[in-house]
Scaffold this active site. Structure first.
Site, PDB file in Angstrom:
ATOM      1  N   SER A  23       0.939  -1.147  -0.017  1.00  6.23           N
ATOM      2  CA  SER A  23       0.135   0.022   0.018  1.00  6.23           C
ATOM      3  C   SER A  23       0.901   1.388  -0.083  1.00  6.23           C
ATOM      4  CB  SER A  23      -0.809   0.086   1.205  1.00  6.23           C
ATOM      5  OG  SER A  23       0.001   0.066   2.269  1.00  6.23           O
ATOM      6  N   HIS A 156     -40.080  20.765 -12.676  1.00  8.28           N
ATOM      7  CA  HIS A 156     -40.096  20.086 -13.656  1.00  8.28           C
ATOM      8  C   HIS A 156     -39.280  20.565 -14.907  1.00  8.28           C
ATOM      9  CE1 HIS A 156     -43.050  17.574 -11.581  1.00  8.28           C
ATOM     10  NE2 HIS A 156     -43.576  18.621 -11.253  1.00  8.28           N
ATOM     11  N   SER A 277     -13.557  23.961 -28.836  1.00  7.61           N
ATOM     12  CA  SER A 277     -13.769  22.975 -29.451  1.00  7.61           C
ATOM     13  C   SER A 277     -12.505  22.705 -30.505  1.00  7.61           C
ATOM     14  CB  SER A 277     -14.921  22.635 -30.224  1.00  7.61           C
ATOM     15  OG  SER A 277     -14.888  21.793 -31.478  1.00  7.61           O
ATOM     16  N   LYS A 283     -17.524  27.370 -30.691  1.00 11.45           N
ATOM     17  CA  LYS A 283     -17.912  26.629 -29.331  1.00 11.45           C
ATOM     18  C   LYS A 283     -16.893  27.216 -28.209  1.00 11.45           C
ATOM     19  CE  LYS A 283     -20.160  23.867 -28.671  1.00 11.45           C
ATOM     20  NZ  LYS A 283     -19.864  22.427 -28.694  1.00 11.45           N
ATOM     21  N   GLU A 290     -19.100  20.612 -16.005  1.00  6.41           N
ATOM     22  CA  GLU A 290     -19.496  19.422 -16.730  1.00  6.41           C
ATOM     23  C   GLU A 290     -18.452  18.447 -15.721  1.00  6.41           C
ATOM     24  OE1 GLU A 290     -21.090  20.536 -20.978  1.00  6.41           O
ATOM     25  OE2 GLU A 290     -18.896  19.692 -20.897  1.00  6.41           O
TER      26      GLU A 290
END
Length: 465
Positions: A23, A156, A277, A283, A290
């Site tokens: 470990s 909703h 992007s 973009k 995220e």
């Protein structure tokens, strides 16, 4: 290579077993805690006359020398040493000779690792608390800046009623406040010393566990030696608390992702917390939000992992519990990084007030207030609900807003409507009237913000942070 525990073994462990059993690759981060625990243990041994004072001094000097070697990156961590405890003890014996071998008197790696992880988690909990408080400061600051900005509230994911943006932000303040309470409560159960429990049954040496607990700043020593070495409830609990924190950050992140879309346009993320992007030049992606949302999944996995490890273990210690650390270490690292990024992202977030306002008027968010108006005039609320539903249908068919209706139009649906309906049905009027405790009225949002600022004074809030 011979092990410190290898007296009864004829053969050395295989290389693959060394890797499987070790470990050291992840528990080496607890080196300070291991050394601190060993120093306290050696002092207790000397105090109780189990080792000599001069032996204790030699052990302590050797341990602090190792601490400096590790900090200067001069210490070699070897897989063959298995774990941080054996690695440090082996080096201590190299430095001090046979005296170093006396350090492990009246203790086991079982209680040693248990005290190390508690010391480590205690420190990390305080760091997470500080980051949560920093997030609270930013939330309150942002809420105060936007205590008059109105946007649609949603149920909703459909436009429901108008609310103040500062009110929306303060909902997250309350979530973080509960997270802090949970962390502080978890800290109480972490802050107990298992050192002296031995392998499982205590020890025949005349040790003083309370002295060691006090020396290490623990509230008390744990009660039962079996439980002391096999308990991992505090790790499970911390994993759960971190999961809750990440869940709250993830919910907030989801809203930021939605709000930053062209379809919503409520907020604009700063370039420092966005990415582009590789193929689409236009973009601007909300990757910070995220990633927080995505990393929540791995934190949940760590919680489920340790719960699954522990569910079938008999008393006392089992090697399975070596699997307790990687998950919680990862969760700690993840939540700290996520909080740091989230604070910066929120602090630099630009609010697009005009887009929020436009969205309010497009969704009949004042319909409930019109129903309340009729109910206050004596109409049963269920009847009022039906009348306003018919008004909404009328407006949809005639492509108009409730707030655009004339009194004569209102009266087609009920004679109870009077001239004041125009003001009562306005978006600002809807917000102003929601003065119930904890509501979205300007005065209530102001009260929530002021209360939060008082709570945060402990952390240095001065109203201008």
């Amino acid at each position: 290579m011979a092990k410190l525990w290898g007296g009864r073994f004829k053969n050395n462990t295989s290389e693959i077993m060394d890797k499987f059993n070790a470990s050291i690759t992840f528990d080496k981060r607890m080196y300070e805690e291991d050394i601190r625990g060993s120093v306290a243990h050696s002092k207790m041994l000397a105090k109780q006359g189990i080792i000599k004072e001069e032996e204790q001094k030699k052990i302590e000097e050797g341990l602090f020398r190792i601490l400096e070697e590790i900090k200067k990156d001069e210490f070699e961590f070897l897989i063959s040493d298995e774990d941080i405890h054996m690695s440090i003890e082996k080096r201590l014996i190299e430095i001090t000779g046979t005296v170093g071998g006396k350090l492990h008197t009246a203790r086991s790696r079982n209680d040693q690792v248990a005290v190390d992880i508690r010391l480590y988690l205690r420190k990390e909990i305080k760091e997470i608390e500080d980051l949560l408080k920093e997030l609270q400061y930013v939330i309150v600051k942002k809420a105060e800046e936007n205590k008059k900005v109105i946007l649609p509230g949603y149920t909703h994911l459909q436009r429901a009623q108008p609310i103040v943006f500062g009110h929306h932000l303060m909902a997250y303040y309350e979530m973080i406040k509960r997270d802090l309470d949970r962390l502080k409560d978890c800290y109480k159960r972490v802050n107990q010393s298992p050192l002296g429990a031995g392998a499982l049954a205590g020890t025949t040496f005349p040790i003083d566990r309370e002295y060691v607990a006090k020396e290490l700043g623990f509230e008390k020593a744990t009660e039962n030696s079996l439980d002391s070495v096999s308990d991992r409830d505090f790790i499970i609990e911390l994993n759960f608390v971190i999961s809750m924190i990440m869940m709250h950050l993830s919910r907030f992140s989801e809203e930021i992702v939605l709000w930053s879309t062209t379809e919503f346009g409520f907020v604009t993320l700063d370039d420092r917390y966005s990415t582009g992007s590789s193929i689409m030049p236009q973009k601007k992606n909300p990757d910070a939000a995220e990633l927080v949302r995505g990393k929540t999944g791995r934190v949940y996995g760590n919680l489920m992992g340790i719960l699954t490890v522990m569910k079938g273990l008999p008393l006392a210690y089992n090697k399975d519990t070596q699997e307790d650390k990687e998950g919680v270490f990862d969760s700690i690292d993840t939540v700290k990084l996520s909080l740091n990024v989230f604070v910066g992202m929120l602090e630099t977030l630009k609010i697009n007030e005009e887009n929020m306002k436009n969205a309010i008027y497009a969704g009949f968010t004042n319909a409930t207030d019109v129903a309340d108006y009729l109910a206050k005039k004596g109409m049963p609320f269920r009847d009022a609900h039906k009348v306003v539903g018919e008004i909404v249908l009328y407006c949809e068919q005639n492509k108009k807003l409730i707030s655009d209706m004339k009194l004569e139009e209102y009266n087609k649906f009920s004679e109870l409507f009077e001239e004041d309906i125009t003001e009562k049905a306005s978006i600002e009027g809807c917000v102003r009237e929601r003065k119930s405790y904890g509501g979205t009225a300007y005065v209530e949002v102001e009260r929530q913000i002021e209360n939060a600022k008082k709570e945060l004074k402990i952390g240095g809030w001065n109203g201008n942070n």
